[in-house]
Scaffold this motif. Sequence first.
Motif, mmCIF file in Angstrom:
data_model
loop_
_atom_site.group_PDB
_atom_site.id
_atom_site.type_symbol
_atom_site.label_atom_id
_atom_site.label_comp_id
_atom_site.label_asym_id
_atom_site.label_seq_id
_atom_site.Cartn_x
_atom_site.Cartn_y
_atom_site.Cartn_z
ATOM 1 N N GLY A 1 0.649 -1.240 -0.277
ATOM 2 C CA GLY A 1 0.181 -0.134 -0.081
ATOM 3 C C GLY A 1 0.837 1.170 0.058
ATOM 4 N N VAL A 2 1.123 1.079 1.108
ATOM 5 C CA VAL A 2 2.507 3.093 1.120
ATOM 6 C C VAL A 2 3.185 2.633 -0.124
ATOM 7 N N VAL A 3 3.940 1.505 -0.426
ATOM 8 C CA VAL A 3 5.313 2.080 -1.090
ATOM 9 C C VAL A 3 4.588 2.189 -1.748
ATOM 10 N N SER A 4 3.407 1.945 -2.977
ATOM 11 C CA SER A 4 2.767 1.795 -4.195
ATOM 12 C C SER A 4 2.389 3.888 -4.372
ATOM 13 N N GLN A 5 1.837 3.781 -3.266
ATOM 14 C CA GLN A 5 1.312 5.285 -3.072
ATOM 15 C C GLN A 5 2.705 6.585 -3.385
ATOM 16 N N VAL A 6 3.947 6.285 -2.761
ATOM 17 C CA VAL A 6 4.620 6.909 -2.655
ATOM 18 C C VAL A 6 5.234 6.608 -4.983
ATOM 19 N N LEU A 7 4.784 5.055 -5.284
ATOM 20 C CA LEU A 7 5.044 4.817 -6.724
ATOM 21 C C LEU A 7 4.552 6.049 -7.558
ATOM 22 N N ARG A 8 3.645 6.237 -6.669
ATOM 23 C CA ARG A 8 2.840 7.088 -7.614
ATOM 24 C C ARG A 8 2.396 8.812 -7.558
ATOM 25 N N SER A 9 3.352 9.188 -6.483
ATOM 26 C CA SER A 9 3.416 10.874 -5.944
ATOM 27 C C SER A 9 4.501 11.484 -7.158
ATOM 28 N N PRO A 10 4.207 12.952 -6.534
ATOM 29 C CA PRO A 10 4.999 13.466 -7.390
ATOM 30 C C PRO A 10 6.818 13.242 -7.407
ATOM 31 N N LEU A 11 7.087 12.744 -6.472
ATOM 32 C CA LEU A 11 8.364 11.783 -6.107
ATOM 33 C C LEU A 11 9.076 10.366 -6.952
ATOM 34 N N ALA A 12 7.581 10.677 -7.462
ATOM 35 C CA ALA A 12 7.591 8.438 -8.501
ATOM 36 C C ALA A 12 9.653 8.421 -8.988
ATOM 37 N N GLU A 13 9.252 9.310 -9.612
ATOM 38 C CA GLU A 13 10.682 9.448 -10.676
ATOM 39 C C GLU A 13 11.826 9.279 -10.217
ATOM 40 N N LEU A 14 12.346 9.670 -7.983
ATOM 41 C CA LEU A 14 13.138 9.506 -8.124
ATOM 42 C C LEU A 14 13.297 8.533 -6.942
ATOM 43 N N PHE A 15 12.990 7.289 -7.187
ATOM 44 C CA PHE A 15 12.840 6.262 -7.286
ATOM 45 C C PHE A 15 13.087 4.520 -8.335
ATOM 46 N N ASP A 16 14.631 3.958 -7.361
ATOM 47 C CA ASP A 16 14.435 3.206 -8.610
ATOM 48 C C ASP A 16 13.499 1.674 -8.593
ATOM 49 N N ARG A 17 12.620 1.404 -9.675
ATOM 50 C CA ARG A 17 11.749 0.102 -8.649
ATOM 51 C C ARG A 17 12.267 -0.965 -8.771
ATOM 52 N N SER A 18 13.332 -1.065 -9.590
ATOM 53 C CA SER A 18 14.385 -2.397 -9.139
ATOM 54 C C SER A 18 14.474 -2.516 -7.920
ATOM 55 N N GLN A 19 14.673 -0.934 -6.732
ATOM 56 C CA GLN A 19 15.056 -1.524 -5.071
ATOM 57 C C GLN A 19 14.113 -1.045 -4.341
ATOM 58 N N VAL A 20 13.196 -1.740 -5.226
ATOM 59 C CA VAL A 20 12.002 -1.906 -3.732
ATOM 60 C C VAL A 20 12.317 -3.133 -3.883
ATOM 61 N N LEU A 21 11.323 -3.286 -2.782
ATOM 62 C CA LEU A 21 11.747 -5.022 -1.721
ATOM 63 C C LEU A 21 10.246 -4.885 -1.052
ATOM 64 N N ALA A 22 8.971 -5.933 -1.086
ATOM 65 C CA ALA A 22 7.418 -5.465 -1.343
ATOM 66 C C ALA A 22 7.088 -6.802 -1.537
ATOM 67 N N ASP A 23 6.353 -7.562 -0.063
ATOM 68 C CA ASP A 23 5.326 -8.396 0.267
ATOM 69 C C ASP A 23 3.717 -8.204 -0.190
ATOM 70 N N VAL A 24 3.314 -8.785 -0.002
ATOM 71 C CA VAL A 24 1.631 -8.555 0.757
ATOM 72 C C VAL A 24 0.662 -8.726 1.216
ATOM 73 N N SER A 25 0.886 -9.926 2.553
ATOM 74 C CA SER A 25 0.210 -10.516 3.205
ATOM 75 C C SER A 25 0.259 -9.524 4.682
ATOM 76 N N GLY A 26 1.237 -8.245 4.744
ATOM 77 C CA GLY A 26 1.686 -8.033 6.403
ATOM 78 C C GLY A 26 2.341 -8.618 7.392
ATOM 79 N N ALA A 27 2.966 -8.225 8.621
ATOM 80 C CA ALA A 27 3.401 -8.927 9.843
ATOM 81 C C ALA A 27 2.861 -8.807 10.763
ATOM 82 N N GLY A 28 1.442 -8.651 10.746
ATOM 83 C CA GLY A 28 0.209 -8.699 11.457
ATOM 84 C C GLY A 28 0.380 -7.876 12.444
ATOM 85 N N ASN A 29 1.377 -6.854 13.188
ATOM 86 C CA ASN A 29 2.255 -6.262 13.915
ATOM 87 C C ASN A 29 3.143 -7.359 15.105
#
Length: 251
Positions: free
Chosen positions: A85-113
């Motif tokens: 969720g949050v990573v996707s928001q950042v990659l859609r924000s005005p700052l998106a082009e700052l970030f190399d997509r190959s430097q992103v590591l994301a999963d989908v299910s969360g750590a459940g606190n």
Amino acid sequence: FARMVREVITVQVGQCGNQVGSRFWDLALREHAAWSSGIAAYDEPMSTFFRHVDARSGAPLALGDGTVPISSLRARAVMVDTEEGVVSQVLRSPLAELFDRSQVLADVSGAGNNWAHGHEHYGPLHRDGLLERVRRAASHCDSLQAFSLLHSMGGGTGSGLGSYVLEALADEYPRTIRFATAVFPSESDDVVTSPYNTVLAAAELAEHATVAMPLQNAALAAMVDHAEGGATPHAASGGDGRGGGSGGRGG
């Protein structure tokens, strides 16, 4: 004689780490623009946190004499989360082009606190991918000075996976400074596992961080409210959610 550039790689872990990181990159650009001489140039201070690349090809560009006009920038950053969720928001924000997509590591299910889920499951699961992204970022550095880790202490990802990342960096780069900015949950945090996550993460922080800067979530929220002319710092002491959300929610 020419001074040696000293680079810092920022590792943003979890919801809180990536939200705080997003604000950091925005403010870094604003600060540089405010203190520059009116020319958007790639200079030594900027090279600490950013790479200069060709806007069309993405090929790296040299620092030069510090007066070279900026073509395009890439943050020296690795973004890590167990939810998209949050990573996707950042990659859609005005700052998106700052970030190399190959430097992103994301999963989908969360750590459940849950510190253990972040540290014992997601850590070993993603260790190789994480370290590969760190090595890639380090390969673009002439003289790597430090890692800057941004994470929360109350959430399962920030506390568990964040402390695992810190330990992995200590193993792989023992002579490189590890500066951890850790956001502690407030007294009003309603996540029952937050105190346990915080204690377990604090032990790892004490062992593996070169420098730790603790931040209290409610205090940060109070300062924001005060700066915006809203609630007084005392009255806002229970307000989580500013600057990265509650220390225990999702990250």
